[in-house]
Design an enzyme around this catalytic site. Structure first.
Site, PDB file in Angstrom:
ATOM      1  N   HIS A 154       0.842  -1.193   0.000  1.00  0.00           N
ATOM      2  CA  HIS A 154       0.000   0.000   0.000  1.00  0.00           C
ATOM      3  C   HIS A 154       0.887   1.257   0.000  1.00  0.00           C
ATOM      4  O   HIS A 154       1.718   1.422   0.896  1.00  0.00           O
ATOM      5  CB  HIS A 154      -0.908  -0.019   1.221  1.00  0.00           C
ATOM      6  CG  HIS A 154      -2.109   0.863   1.109  1.00  0.00           C
ATOM      7  ND1 HIS A 154      -2.857   1.221   2.206  1.00  0.00           N
ATOM      8  CD2 HIS A 154      -2.718   1.446   0.038  1.00  0.00           C
ATOM      9  CE1 HIS A 154      -3.868   1.979   1.823  1.00  0.00           C
ATOM     10  NE2 HIS A 154      -3.802   2.119   0.496  1.00  0.00           N
ATOM     11  N   ASP A 158      -5.726   4.324   3.871  1.00  0.00           N
ATOM     12  CA  ASP A 158      -7.147   4.460   3.562  1.00  0.00           C
ATOM     13  C   ASP A 158      -7.878   5.009   4.785  1.00  0.00           C
ATOM     14  O   ASP A 158      -7.739   4.466   5.901  1.00  0.00           O
ATOM     15  CB  ASP A 158      -7.743   3.101   3.182  1.00  0.00           C
ATOM     16  CG  ASP A 158      -7.209   2.588   1.862  1.00  0.00           C
ATOM     17  OD1 ASP A 158      -6.667   3.417   1.087  1.00  0.00           O
ATOM     18  OD2 ASP A 158      -7.318   1.372   1.600  1.00  0.00           O
ATOM     19  N   HIS A 233     -14.075   4.476   0.183  1.00  0.00           N
ATOM     20  CA  HIS A 233     -13.142   4.979   1.187  1.00  0.00           C
ATOM     21  C   HIS A 233     -12.325   6.095   0.527  1.00  0.00           C
ATOM     22  O   HIS A 233     -12.487   6.369  -0.661  1.00  0.00           O
ATOM     23  CB  HIS A 233     -12.217   3.868   1.711  1.00  0.00           C
ATOM     24  CG  HIS A 233     -11.295   3.319   0.681  1.00  0.00           C
ATOM     25  ND1 HIS A 233     -11.678   2.327  -0.210  1.00  0.00           N
ATOM     26  CD2 HIS A 233      -9.993   3.625   0.375  1.00  0.00           C
ATOM     27  CE1 HIS A 233     -10.672   2.025  -1.010  1.00  0.00           C
ATOM     28  NE2 HIS A 233      -9.627   2.811  -0.672  1.00  0.00           N
ATOM     29  N   HIS A 235      -8.439   7.111  -0.375  1.00  0.00           N
ATOM     30  CA  HIS A 235      -7.030   6.758  -0.402  1.00  0.00           C
ATOM     31  C   HIS A 235      -6.239   8.071  -0.328  1.00  0.00           C
ATOM     32  O   HIS A 235      -6.393   8.953  -1.168  1.00  0.00           O
ATOM     33  CB  HIS A 235      -6.673   6.000  -1.699  1.00  0.00           C
ATOM     34  CG  HIS A 235      -5.220   5.717  -1.832  1.00  0.00           C
ATOM     35  ND1 HIS A 235      -4.625   4.622  -1.224  1.00  0.00           N
ATOM     36  CD2 HIS A 235      -4.213   6.381  -2.502  1.00  0.00           C
ATOM     37  CE1 HIS A 235      -3.340   4.620  -1.505  1.00  0.00           C
ATOM     38  NE2 HIS A 235      -3.076   5.685  -2.290  1.00  0.00           N
TER      39      HIS A 235
END
Length: 261
Positions: A154, A158, A233, A235
């Site tokens: 990642h 998030d 969501h 990011h």
């Protein structure tokens, strides 16, 4: 013993002689202006000097002189009072002018202090940082691994957010990208005033355009589920450049700017 008047002696003056003597005495009085300087027996019955009116003229003259002196003194006193009054008025005007000048200077100083305080507050506001989602939390951390990310980990974090939640710029900067970002879906990239970059991905809508300046907490769009996602969501990434792969730890970035995440 009988006394007899000597012939030719002590005779009573005749009428003509008395009249002549009287006339001479009056003439002497008129010529000299002095009463009683000529001793003439025939004038003994004339009015006394105080009955001639001369003293009355002298008294009247003294009274007029006193009135003139009194009037002159009153005028002098009035002039002095007027001068004192004028001086007092002039001093009062000067004092009022000085007070007004001081009040203007004080007002100007207050305005300058107020302006400086406003500028300082604005600088503080522009230098402040906030969370991109108010009252949210991080649902997926930085560098989390998994097959869902093409890089194998990642590159951001998030923030939990239902679709349509307002997304805010975390600080002041200029929008350098606003549109479709591939796997990021609808995204916005902002060059921050400190030279770093922040990215906001998977937006359901975008509310800014390229070249627009933004301030801390300004809404730039709404969260969503566009791009490569499993659910709605936000990011959020922090980068050293606008390009993918220059990411830095977003949590440490926000905390270094005073944001509690």
């Amino acid at each position: 013993m009988a006394f007899t008047r000597a012939p030719g002696k002590h005779r009573r003056p005749g009428r003509v002689k008395r009249t002549t003597t009287r006339t001479v005495g009056v003439a002497a009085l008129t010529t000299t202006g002095v009463v009683g300087t000529v001793a003439v027996p025939a004038l003994a019955a004339e009015p006394a000097p105080e009955q001639t009116g001369l003293n009355q003229i002298i008294v009247l003259g003294d009274t007029v002189a006193e009135q003139v002196d009194a009037q002159a003194a009153a005028q002098q006193q009035a002039a002095e009072v007027a001068a004192v009054k004028q001086k007092a008025q002039e001093e009062a005007r000067k004092a009022a002018a000085e007070k007004a000048k001081q009040e203007r200077a004080a007002a100007k100083e207050r305005e300058e202090i107020k302006a400086r305080a406003a500028r300082a507050a604005e600088r503080e506001r522009l230098n402040a940082y906030v969370s991109p989602i108010t009252g949210s939390y991080i649902s997926t951390g930085y560098k989390s691994g998994g097959a869902v990310w093409s890089s194998g980990s990642h590159t951001g974090v998030d923030f939990h957010a239902a679709s349509g939640t307002p997304v805010h710029a975390v600080g002041a900067g200029t929008v350098v990208e606003a549109g479709w970002g591939g796997a990021y879906g609808n995204n916005v990239v902002i060059k921050m005033n400190d030279g770093t970059f922040t990215q906001y991905g998977h937006l359901s809508s975008i509310g800014v355009s390229v070249g627009q300046t933004v301030t801390p907490g300004q809404q730039i769009g709404l969260s969503g589920a566009t791009g490569n996602v499993t659910g709605p969501h936000l990011h959020f990434e922090a980068r050293t450049t606008a390009e993918y792969g220059s990411d830095i730890d977003p949590v440490a970035y926000l905390r270094s700017h005073g944001v509690n995440v």
